[in-house]
Design an enzyme around this catalytic site. Structure first.
Site, PDB file in Angstrom:
ATOM      1  N   GLY A   1      18.554 -27.568  37.605  1.00 40.01           N
ATOM      2  CA  GLY A   1      18.458 -28.279  38.875  1.00 40.01           C
ATOM      3  C   GLY A   1      17.054 -28.613  39.334  1.00 40.01           C
TER       4      GLY A   1
ATOM      5  N   ASP B   1      15.506 -25.717  42.958  1.00 38.88           N
ATOM      6  CA  ASP B   1      15.975 -26.867  43.706  1.00 38.88           C
ATOM      7  C   ASP B   1      16.453 -26.490  45.099  1.00 38.88           C
ATOM      8  OD1 ASP B   1      18.145 -25.464  42.693  1.00 38.88           O
ATOM      9  OD2 ASP B   1      19.155 -27.197  41.823  1.00 38.88           O
TER      10      ASP B   1
ATOM     11  N   ASP C   1      20.639 -21.171  48.383  1.00 38.39           N
ATOM     12  CA  ASP C   1      21.907 -21.255  49.100  1.00 38.39           C
ATOM     13  C   ASP C   1      22.257 -19.843  49.580  1.00 38.39           C
ATOM     14  OD1 ASP C   1      24.371 -22.245  49.960  1.00 38.39           O
ATOM     15  OD2 ASP C   1      25.302 -22.097  48.008  1.00 38.39           O
TER      16      ASP C   1
ATOM     17  N   PHE D   1      27.399 -29.527  50.636  1.00 35.22           N
ATOM     18  CA  PHE D   1      27.096 -29.538  49.210  1.00 35.22           C
ATOM     19  C   PHE D   1      26.388 -30.847  48.881  1.00 35.22           C
ATOM     20  CE2 PHE D   1      27.722 -29.941  44.688  1.00 35.22           C
ATOM     21  CZ  PHE D   1      27.398 -28.667  44.262  1.00 35.22           C
TER      22      PHE D   1
ATOM     23  N   ARG E   1      22.661 -35.881  38.818  1.00 35.43           N
ATOM     24  CA  ARG E   1      21.269 -35.414  38.860  1.00 35.43           C
ATOM     25  C   ARG E   1      20.286 -36.580  38.919  1.00 35.43           C
ATOM     26  NH1 ARG E   1      21.473 -29.900  37.441  1.00 35.43           N
ATOM     27  NH2 ARG E   1      22.971 -29.347  35.824  1.00 35.43           N
TER      28      ARG E   1
HETATM   29  P1  IMP Z   1      22.397 -19.334  45.341  1.00 38.61           P
HETATM   30  O1  IMP Z   1      22.330 -18.268  44.282  1.00 38.61           O
HETATM   31  O2  IMP Z   1      23.696 -19.310  46.085  1.00 38.61           O
HETATM   32  O3  IMP Z   1      21.209 -19.333  46.266  1.00 38.61           O
HETATM   33  O4  IMP Z   1      22.469 -20.703  44.599  1.00 38.61           O
HETATM   34  C1  IMP Z   1      21.402 -21.304  44.035  1.00 38.61           C
HETATM   35  C2  IMP Z   1      21.844 -22.305  43.000  1.00 38.61           C
HETATM   36  O5  IMP Z   1      23.178 -22.807  43.239  1.00 38.61           O
HETATM   37  C3  IMP Z   1      20.943 -23.496  43.033  1.00 38.61           C
HETATM   38  O6  IMP Z   1      19.818 -23.302  42.200  1.00 38.61           O
HETATM   39  C4  IMP Z   1      21.863 -24.597  42.564  1.00 38.61           C
HETATM   40  O7  IMP Z   1      21.871 -24.638  41.154  1.00 38.61           O
HETATM   41  C5  IMP Z   1      23.228 -24.201  43.050  1.00 38.61           C
HETATM   42  N1  IMP Z   1      23.552 -24.862  44.347  1.00 38.61           N
HETATM   43  C6  IMP Z   1      23.636 -24.270  45.561  1.00 38.61           C
HETATM   44  N2  IMP Z   1      23.934 -25.161  46.526  1.00 38.61           N
HETATM   45  C7  IMP Z   1      24.020 -26.358  45.904  1.00 38.61           C
HETATM   46  C8  IMP Z   1      24.303 -27.697  46.389  1.00 38.61           C
HETATM   47  O8  IMP Z   1      24.520 -27.992  47.583  1.00 38.61           O
HETATM   48  N3  IMP Z   1      24.309 -28.665  45.423  1.00 38.61           N
HETATM   49  C9  IMP Z   1      24.066 -28.424  44.111  1.00 38.61           C
HETATM   50  N4  IMP Z   1      23.803 -27.196  43.638  1.00 38.61           N
HETATM   51  C10 IMP Z   1      23.783 -26.171  44.526  1.00 38.61           C
HETATM   52 MG    MG Z   2      19.505 -24.306  40.305  1.00 42.68          MG
END
Ligand code: IMP
Ligand code: MG
Length: 195
Positions: free
Chosen positions: A45, A101, A104, A153, A166
């Site tokens: 990402g 990127d 979340d 999202f 992407r």
């Molecule tokens: P986390 O571990 O929940 O913080 O997620 C991080 C990863 O989830 C990011 O590096 C993205 O690859 C993916 N991700 C989280 N939210 C989104 C979104 O809104 N769109 C696309 N990918 C996301």
């Molecule tokens: Mg990522």
């Protein structure tokens, strides 16, 4: 068949992204003067973000990548993270900046910080293009942050839904029907988790 047809709303246009990334690059260039930092881009990402960020930095800098997988479905990660591709080099005594990127839930960055901290870097910082702060489950420090975004999202500028979108040059939200039936997303790709 055009990706544009699947877009509901553009959240961050291309010129706004470019201007913000230039600012982040200037800040990093000032903060790390004389330190030759190592940017660690998180695949896949962050590829577009890290390549633009790299070119906005005006001091000597190095680039490496890590790939990780998290178990979960295609739109939400879980707490279980695994390294798919590790760094090519030792980070002992290095000034490391993790570049991702989006943060979340924070599970991914929390795991990365713990993992890289254990390798004795001189310093460790986090640079994230997007911050979905309202969804945070693990506290993570973000030293360089592009934008805080609402709990939606998003895709584009490196971020995908099931491996697609992407290549859109801005950050946007897809039409609801894309996640169900219809849209350009081939049914073969639906629901396959990607990073
Ligand atoms: P986390 O571990 O929940 O913080 O997620 C991080 C990863 O989830 C990011 O590096 C993205 O690859 C993916 N991700 C989280 N939210 C989104 C979104 O809104 N769109 C696309 N990918 C996301
Ligand atoms: Mg990522």
């Amino acid at each position: 068949m055009n990706l544009i047809d699947d877009i509901d709303e553009i959240l961050i246009p291309e010129d706004v992204l470019k201007a913000r990334i230039r600012e982040l690059g200037e800040r990093i260039s000032g903060d790390y003067a004389g330190k030759e930092p190592l940017l660690v881009g998180i695949l896949t990402g962050a590829v577009i973000f890290v390549s633009d960020l790299l070119r906005s930095i005006t001091i000597p800098v190095q680039l490496d990548f890590m790939a990780i997988s998290s178990y979960g479905n295609s739109t939400e990660s879980s707490g279980i993270v695994r390294i798919l591709k590790d760094l090519n080099q030792s980070i002992v005594g290095r000034h490391v900046i993790i570049v991702d990127d989006i943060i979340d839930t924070g599970y991914t960055m929390d795991y990365l910080l713990e993992t890289l901290k254990a390798r004795y870097p001189a310093s460790l910082a986090v640079c994230a293009l997007l911050d979905k702060a309202s969804r945070r489950r693990r506290h993570v420090p973000i030293h360089y942050r592009g934008f805080e975004i609402p709990d939606k999202f998003v895709v584009g500028y490196g971020l995908d839904y099931s491996g697609i979108y992407r290549n859109l040059p801005f950050i946007c939200v897809l039409k609801p029907e894309v996640y169900g039936l219809g849209g350009n997303l081939h049914e073969t790709y639906r629901g396959i988790p990607t990073r």
